[in-house]
Design a protein around this motif. Structure first.
Motif, PDB file in Angstrom:
ATOM      1  N   GLU A  31       0.698  -1.338  -0.056  1.00 34.70           N
ATOM      2  CA  GLU A  31       0.015  -0.041   0.010  1.00 34.70           C
ATOM      3  C   GLU A  31       0.877   1.221  -0.119  1.00 34.70           C
ATOM      4  O   GLU A  31       0.391   2.155  -0.534  1.00 34.70           O
ATOM      5  CB  GLU A  31      -0.878   0.076   1.244  1.00 34.70           C
ATOM      6  N   THR A  32       1.968   1.298   1.046  1.00 34.54           N
ATOM      7  CA  THR A  32       3.095   2.495   0.673  1.00 34.54           C
ATOM      8  C   THR A  32       3.377   2.750  -0.669  1.00 34.54           C
ATOM      9  O   THR A  32       3.416   3.874  -0.943  1.00 34.54           O
ATOM     10  CB  THR A  32       4.009   2.158   2.053  1.00 34.54           C
ATOM     11  N   VAL A  33       3.856   1.632  -1.143  1.00 38.44           N
ATOM     12  CA  VAL A  33       4.450   1.719  -2.502  1.00 38.44           C
ATOM     13  C   VAL A  33       3.393   2.130  -3.624  1.00 38.44           C
ATOM     14  O   VAL A  33       3.730   3.172  -4.296  1.00 38.44           O
ATOM     15  CB  VAL A  33       4.834   0.411  -3.032  1.00 38.44           C
ATOM     16  N   GLU A  34       2.316   1.798  -3.588  1.00 36.25           N
ATOM     17  CA  GLU A  34       1.398   2.200  -4.489  1.00 36.25           C
ATOM     18  C   GLU A  34       0.789   3.586  -4.294  1.00 36.25           C
ATOM     19  O   GLU A  34       0.592   4.292  -5.084  1.00 36.25           O
ATOM     20  CB  GLU A  34       0.197   1.266  -4.626  1.00 36.25           C
ATOM     21  N   ASP A  35       0.480   3.757  -2.994  1.00 30.24           N
ATOM     22  CA  ASP A  35      -0.013   5.104  -2.576  1.00 30.24           C
ATOM     23  C   ASP A  35       0.781   6.389  -2.668  1.00 30.24           C
ATOM     24  O   ASP A  35       0.491   7.399  -3.162  1.00 30.24           O
ATOM     25  CB  ASP A  35      -0.663   5.011  -1.139  1.00 30.24           C
ATOM     26  N   ARG A  36       2.157   6.008  -2.172  1.00 34.01           N
ATOM     27  CA  ARG A  36       3.199   7.033  -2.160  1.00 34.01           C
ATOM     28  C   ARG A  36       3.951   7.299  -3.494  1.00 34.01           C
ATOM     29  O   ARG A  36       4.280   8.405  -3.749  1.00 34.01           O
ATOM     30  CB  ARG A  36       3.959   6.686  -1.104  1.00 34.01           C
ATOM     31  N   HIS A  37       4.097   5.999  -4.140  1.00 29.89           N
ATOM     32  CA  HIS A  37       5.023   6.170  -5.564  1.00 29.89           C
ATOM     33  C   HIS A  37       4.273   6.188  -6.940  1.00 29.89           C
ATOM     34  O   HIS A  37       4.795   6.135  -7.710  1.00 29.89           O
ATOM     35  CB  HIS A  37       6.183   5.093  -5.336  1.00 29.89           C
ATOM     36  N   LEU A  38       2.959   5.427  -6.704  1.00 28.58           N
ATOM     37  CA  LEU A  38       2.293   5.015  -7.933  1.00 28.58           C
ATOM     38  C   LEU A  38       1.011   5.719  -8.109  1.00 28.58           C
ATOM     39  O   LEU A  38       0.111   5.321  -8.975  1.00 28.58           O
ATOM     40  CB  LEU A  38       2.220   3.573  -7.991  1.00 28.58           C
ATOM     41  N   GLY A  39       0.642   6.627  -7.497  1.00 28.26           N
ATOM     42  CA  GLY A  39      -0.621   7.237  -7.505  1.00 28.26           C
ATOM     43  C   GLY A  39      -1.773   6.629  -6.748  1.00 28.26           C
ATOM     44  O   GLY A  39      -2.830   7.048  -6.939  1.00 28.26           O
ATOM     45  N   GLY A  40      -1.731   5.612  -6.254  1.00 28.32           N
ATOM     46  CA  GLY A  40      -2.703   5.057  -5.443  1.00 28.32           C
ATOM     47  C   GLY A  40      -3.829   4.046  -6.082  1.00 28.32           C
ATOM     48  O   GLY A  40      -3.503   3.955  -7.355  1.00 28.32           O
ATOM     49  N   VAL A  41      -4.599   3.717  -5.177  1.00 24.96           N
ATOM     50  CA  VAL A  41      -5.767   2.784  -6.086  1.00 24.96           C
ATOM     51  C   VAL A  41      -6.783   3.375  -5.689  1.00 24.96           C
ATOM     52  O   VAL A  41      -7.293   2.963  -4.532  1.00 24.96           O
ATOM     53  CB  VAL A  41      -5.569   1.294  -5.527  1.00 24.96           C
TER      54      VAL A  41
END
Length: 252
Positions: free
Chosen positions: A112-122
């Motif tokens: 979640e940290t990788v997606e939300d912080r670096h990839l724009g979230g879900v």
């Protein structure tokens, strides 16, 4: 060649995963704790297997009892090596499955940290409780281990074929186990979107070379004693990036 370029892209995604966790030691520590617990369990199993491997090899090769002593020794050495290799292959998948079950909330935090912080979230990400995550992880882990065992049997037999068994078969074994490992390492991003194991396998299969480029070095690095303590958190971060990009068609 596109396949080679895609494979390099996959290797780069694993490298990106290492970069993400090394820039955030907290993520590295979070991922290492459950991996350490599982490592202790599996090392204990491997030590026990090593103690009994001669007896197991003899039990697997009763047909060699009357053979020449040298040929019998070589055959049983190959059988013992194959048994340990199969344990390591299945153990690595079990390692990931058990570690993900034990450390479900930890690895969800990493993903979640990788997606939300670096990839724009879900957007509208599905909230998964620890109990549900553990149940899904156990179910998927058992399915993947079952597949690993089914693949290991013909590969084990093929390992006795001269030349082919010592060259092509090990490469195939690494590719098969790496593919299964990639399915586990990308589980959380798919689960957050409500996508099941079948969809995960289909998406990864569409870009097989990228998937192998990511998973093969991750698998090989996990074979290094204790390296999985660092590799698994990085591979989880890299697997999250891989899944995100495949699902958003961002890999060209």
């Amino acid at each position: 060649m596109r396949a080679l370029r895609d494979f390099s892209t996959g290797v780069g995604l694993l490298g990106q995963g290492f970069g993400l966790v090394f820039r955030s030691p907290k993520l590295l520590l979070i991922g290492a704790v459950p991996a350490l617990l599982t490592t202790v369990l599996l090392i204990g199993g491997l030590v026990g297997l090593a103690v009994w491997v001669d007896d197991i090899a003899a039990w697997l090769t009763p047909f060699a009892d009357d053979w020449n002593a040298t040929v019998r020794a070589v055959t049983r050495f190959a059988a013992g090596f194959g048994v340990i290799g199969a344990f390591v292959a299945v153990g690595l998948l079990l390692f990931t499955a058990i570690t993900l079950i034990i450390g479900g909330p930890f690895y969800e935090h990493i993903a979640e940290t990788v997606e939300d912080r670096h990839l724009g979230g879900v957007p509208e990400a599905e909230q998964v409780t620890w109990l549900r995550s553990a149940a899904m992880g156990a179910r998927d882990g058992l399915l993947l281990v079952g597949l690993a065992v089914l693949c290991a049997i013909p590969l084990f037999i093929a390992g006795f074929i001269p030349v082919l068994g010592q060259t092509v078969v090990p490469v195939l074994a690494v590719c098969v186990n790496a593919t299964l490992l990639s399915i586990e390492l990308t589980a959380i991003p798919f689960t957050r979107r409500g996508l099941d194991l079948k969809v995960r396998r289909q998406v990864l299969r569409r870009r097989r070379a990228v998937t192998l480029g990511f998973a093969v070095p991750a698998y090989l690095l996990c074979l290094v004693p204790l390296a999985a303590l660092v590799v698994l958190p990085a591979a989880m971060a890299g697997g999250t990036v891989l899944a995100h990009r495949l699902l958003h068609d961002q890999l060209r």
